[in-house]
Design a protein around this motif. Structure first.
Motif, PDB file in Angstrom:
ATOM      1  N   LEU A  55       0.843  -1.203   0.000  1.00 33.95           N
ATOM      2  CA  LEU A  55       0.000   0.000   0.000  1.00 33.95           C
ATOM      3  C   LEU A  55       0.874   1.247   0.000  1.00 33.95           C
ATOM      4  CD1 LEU A  55      -2.385   1.933   0.644  1.00 33.95           C
ATOM      5  CD2 LEU A  55      -2.263   1.092   3.021  1.00 33.95           C
ATOM      6  N   SER A  56       1.879   1.281   0.874  1.00 30.08           N
ATOM      7  CA  SER A  56       2.761   2.445   0.959  1.00 30.08           C
ATOM      8  C   SER A  56       3.502   2.675  -0.351  1.00 30.08           C
ATOM      9  CB  SER A  56       3.760   2.245   2.104  1.00 30.08           C
ATOM     10  OG  SER A  56       4.679   3.312   2.163  1.00 30.08           O
ATOM     11  N   ALA A  57       4.015   1.583  -0.934  1.00 28.33           N
ATOM     12  CA  ALA A  57       4.789   1.708  -2.176  1.00 28.33           C
ATOM     13  C   ALA A  57       3.939   2.270  -3.316  1.00 28.33           C
ATOM     14  CB  ALA A  57       5.357   0.345  -2.566  1.00 28.33           C
ATOM     15  N   TYR A  58       2.753   1.710  -3.513  1.00 23.99           N
ATOM     16  CA  TYR A  58       1.913   2.162  -4.634  1.00 23.99           C
ATOM     17  C   TYR A  58       1.318   3.547  -4.372  1.00 23.99           C
ATOM     18  CZ  TYR A  58       2.286  -2.255  -7.096  1.00 23.99           C
ATOM     19  OH  TYR A  58       2.770  -3.339  -7.791  1.00 23.99           O
ATOM     20  N   PHE A  59       1.064   3.850  -3.094  1.00 24.42           N
ATOM     21  CA  PHE A  59       0.573   5.187  -2.781  1.00 24.42           C
ATOM     22  C   PHE A  59       1.625   6.233  -3.152  1.00 24.42           C
ATOM     23  CE2 PHE A  59       0.117   8.779   0.140  1.00 24.42           C
ATOM     24  CZ  PHE A  59      -1.185   9.168  -0.151  1.00 24.42           C
ATOM     25  N   ARG A  60       2.900   5.954  -2.799  1.00 25.65           N
ATOM     26  CA  ARG A  60       3.968   6.893  -3.122  1.00 25.65           C
ATOM     27  C   ARG A  60       4.149   7.035  -4.633  1.00 25.65           C
ATOM     28  NH1 ARG A  60       4.632  10.233   0.991  1.00 25.65           N
ATOM     29  NH2 ARG A  60       4.996   9.123   2.965  1.00 25.65           N
ATOM     30  N   LEU A  61       3.867   5.970  -5.372  1.00 26.81           N
ATOM     31  CA  LEU A  61       3.965   6.039  -6.837  1.00 26.81           C
ATOM     32  C   LEU A  61       2.810   6.814  -7.456  1.00 26.81           C
ATOM     33  CD1 LEU A  61       5.026   2.382  -7.751  1.00 26.81           C
ATOM     34  CD2 LEU A  61       6.447   4.439  -7.966  1.00 26.81           C
ATOM     35  N   GLY A  62       1.748   7.046  -6.676  1.00 28.35           N
ATOM     36  CA  GLY A  62       0.553   7.671  -7.233  1.00 28.35           C
ATOM     37  C   GLY A  62      -0.339   6.685  -7.955  1.00 28.35           C
TER      38      GLY A  62
END
Length: 427
Positions: free
Chosen positions: A323-330
Motif C-alpha cells: 500500500l505504501s509503495a503504490y501510494f507513493r507512486l501515485g
C-alpha cells in the motif's frame, strides 16, 4: 571399571536449556575465540562427557567450556587427571564407584551453593532472567500495536534496555545468558527507536539506533540485527533520505538470516519496495514486491519467531508496505486494493496500523476522484488515534488540505470541517 555418568553436567545443561548439539556449538565458538580455530566438538562429544567416557577434556576445550558456563570444570562434574595415589593397598581396595559418587555429590553441593545468593557470593543470573525480560518485550510490542509511537512507550522501552544491561554486572552468568541479555537490551532499544520514529522524533530515534546496533553486535542475534537495520531504513524513508534508506535496507536484506528464513526475506523486500516507491521506480517496486510475495509463500508459518514479526506471518505487513509503495507512486487504484487487504488482515487491537492504513485508503480514494467516499473513510479513524498519534495526525491533516484543494466548498469539505472541529472540542 565402568564409566560413571556425569550427572552434574547433565543437570547444568537441563537447567540452562542446552542440548548436546547446542552446547557443542557454543564450546566450538568459544574455542575459536581462544585459539583462532573453531573447535571440533559435535553432539557425540558432549554425550561422551555426560556418559563419563571423557572425564577431563583437553586444555583448550576445557577452558572454552568454563568460559561458556562460567564455572570451573570440576564444578561441572569433571575429574582432573592425577598421578596414581600413594595410599596403602587397603585404601586402594575401596570401591571406585563409591569414590566417584562421593566426589560428584560434593561437587553438586558446591555448585548448588555457588548458585544460591549469599552475602559472600554474587547473584547467579540465568535464563529465567532473560525469559522475564522477553515477556516484558512482548508487552512493549503489544502496547506499540495499540498506541504507536507515544513518548511513554519510548521511555519504558529505554528503561527496560537499561535493566537488561544492569543485569550484566549484577552477578555471574554464562556466555549464553550474557548474549541473551545483550539481545534483550538491543530489542528494547530497537522498540524505543521505533516509538521515536513513529512519533517523528528522529534525533532520539538515531540515538536509540546507535545503542541498539552496538548491543546487537555483542549479542550476535541475527533477528534483532535485522529489526534494527530494517527500522533504520524506515526512519530514513520517513526523513526523505531514500538513498540512506536503501543502504540500510540492504544491510538487513543481506544478513544470512534472510536465507535461512524466507519470512525475514519477505519483510526485507517489502520494506525495500516501500522505499523504491519514494524514488518513483514503478518497475523496481513491482519486481521487489514480487520477490517479497515469493518469499512469503516459501516461508514456514509454524517456525518459532520473535513476537514482533507476527504481522508478517499473516500477510498484513506485506499488504501494508505494498500500500505504501503504490501510494507513493501515485498508483491509487492499486494502493486502495492493498489497503482493503491489509485492513482485513490486521488484528483489531492494532489501532495505530489500522488508523494509518485507513488514512492512506482515504487519500487513495480521493486520488481517484471520490471525495465523498474518501471523507467517509477518513472520518472512520477513531478520534483518540487521530489526535494523539503524530503520524496519523499529519496524514489526516494532509488529507484535509488535499480535499479542500480538489473540491473546495463541497459537502465533503463541510463534513470534514465539522468532523475535525469536534476533535478540537474533545481535546
Amino acid at each position: 571399571m565402568d564409566a560413571i555418568r556425569n550427572t552434574v553436567l547433565e543437570a547444568w545443561m537441563t537447567e540452562h536449556g542446552y542440548s548436546s548439539n547446542s552446547l557443542a556449538d557454543a564450546v566450538n565458538s568459544a574455542v575459536e575465540k581462544l585459539t583462532g580455530r573453531i573447535g571440533g566438538l559435535d553432539g557425540s562429544s558432549i554425550r561422551a562427557w555426560k556418559a563419563g567416557r571423557v572425564t577431563w577434556p583437553k586444555s583448550a576445550t576445557r577452558t572454552a567450556l568454563e568460559n561458556v558456563t562460567g564455572l570451573p570444570a570440576v564444578a561441572l562434574g569433571f575429574v582432573p587427571r592425577s598421578r596414581p595415589p600413594s595410599t596403602p593397598a587397603s585404601s586402594q581396595q575401596e570401591e571406585p564407584d563409591m569414590k566417584r559418587r562421593t566426589l560428584i555429590g560434593g561437587i553438586a553441593v558446591a555448585a548448588a551453593a555457588a548458585a544460591t545468593p549469599t552475602t559472600a557470593s554474587p547473584r547467579r543470573i540465568g535464563m529465567s532472567d532473560v525469559n522475564r525480560l522477553n515477556k516484558r518485550f512482548a508487552e512493549i510490542i503489544a502496547s506499540d500495536h495499540r498506541h504507536g509511537g507515544q513518548p511513554r512507550i519510548e521511555e519504558q522501552a529505554a528503561a527496560l534496555a537499561d535493566e537488561a544491561l544492569n543485569l550484566q554486572s549484577a552477578g555471574s552468568a554464562t556466555q549464553r545468558v550474557r548474549s541473551g541479555l545483550y539481545a534483550s537490551g538491543a530489542a528494547f532499544r530497537s522498540s524505543a527507536m521505533w516509538a521515536a520514529i513513529d512519533g517523528r522524533r528522529y534525533d532520539a530515534a538515531k540515538a536509540h539506533m546507535r545503542e541498539a546496533q552496538a548491543l546487537a553486535e555483542m549479542s550476535g542475534d541475527q533477528a534483532i540485527k535485522f529489526r534494527i537495520w530494517s527500522h533504520a531504513g524506515t526512519m530514513y524513508r520517513h526523513m526523505g533520505r531514500p538513498a540512506d534508506a536503501i543502504a540500510a535496507n540492504d544491510v538487513a536484506r543481506n544478513l544470512h538470516l534472510t536465507r535461512r528464513d524466507p519470512l525475514f526475506a519477505c519483510l526485507g523486500h517489502a520494506r525495500h519496495a516501500a522505499t523504491l516507491g519514494v524514488t518513483g521506480d514503478a518497475t523496481a517496486v513491482k519486481h521487489t514486491l514480487g520477490c517479497a510475495r515469493d518469499a512469503f509463500e516459501r516461508a514456514d508459518p509454524d517456525l518459532d519467531r520473535p513476537a514482533w514479526i507476527a504481522g508478517v506471518r499473516n500477510g498484513a505487513e506485506l499488504e501494508t508496505l505494498a500500500l505504501s509503495a503504490y501510494f507513493r507512486l501515485g498508483s491509487f487504484e492499486q494502493a486502495e486494493s492493498h489497503a482493503h487487504r491489509s485492513l482485513a488482515l490486521l488484528p483489531p487491537q492494532t489501532q495505530r496500523d489500522r488508523a494509518i492504513n485507513t488514512s492512506r485508503l482515504a487519500q487513495a480514494q480521493l486520488g481517484q476522484g471520490a471525495p465523498d467516499a474518501a471523507t467517509a473513510t477518513a472520518m472512520s479513524v477513531p478520534a483518540a488515534v487521530a489526535t494523539q498519534h503524530a503520524r496519523v495526525t499529519r496524514m489526516l491533516r494532509e488529507f484535509g488540505i488535499a480535499l479542500r484543494t480538489s473540491v473546495p466548498g463541497s459537502s465533503a469539505v463541510n463534513a470534514w470541517s465539522e468532523h475535525t472541529a469536534s476533535w478540537r472540542v474533545a481535546a
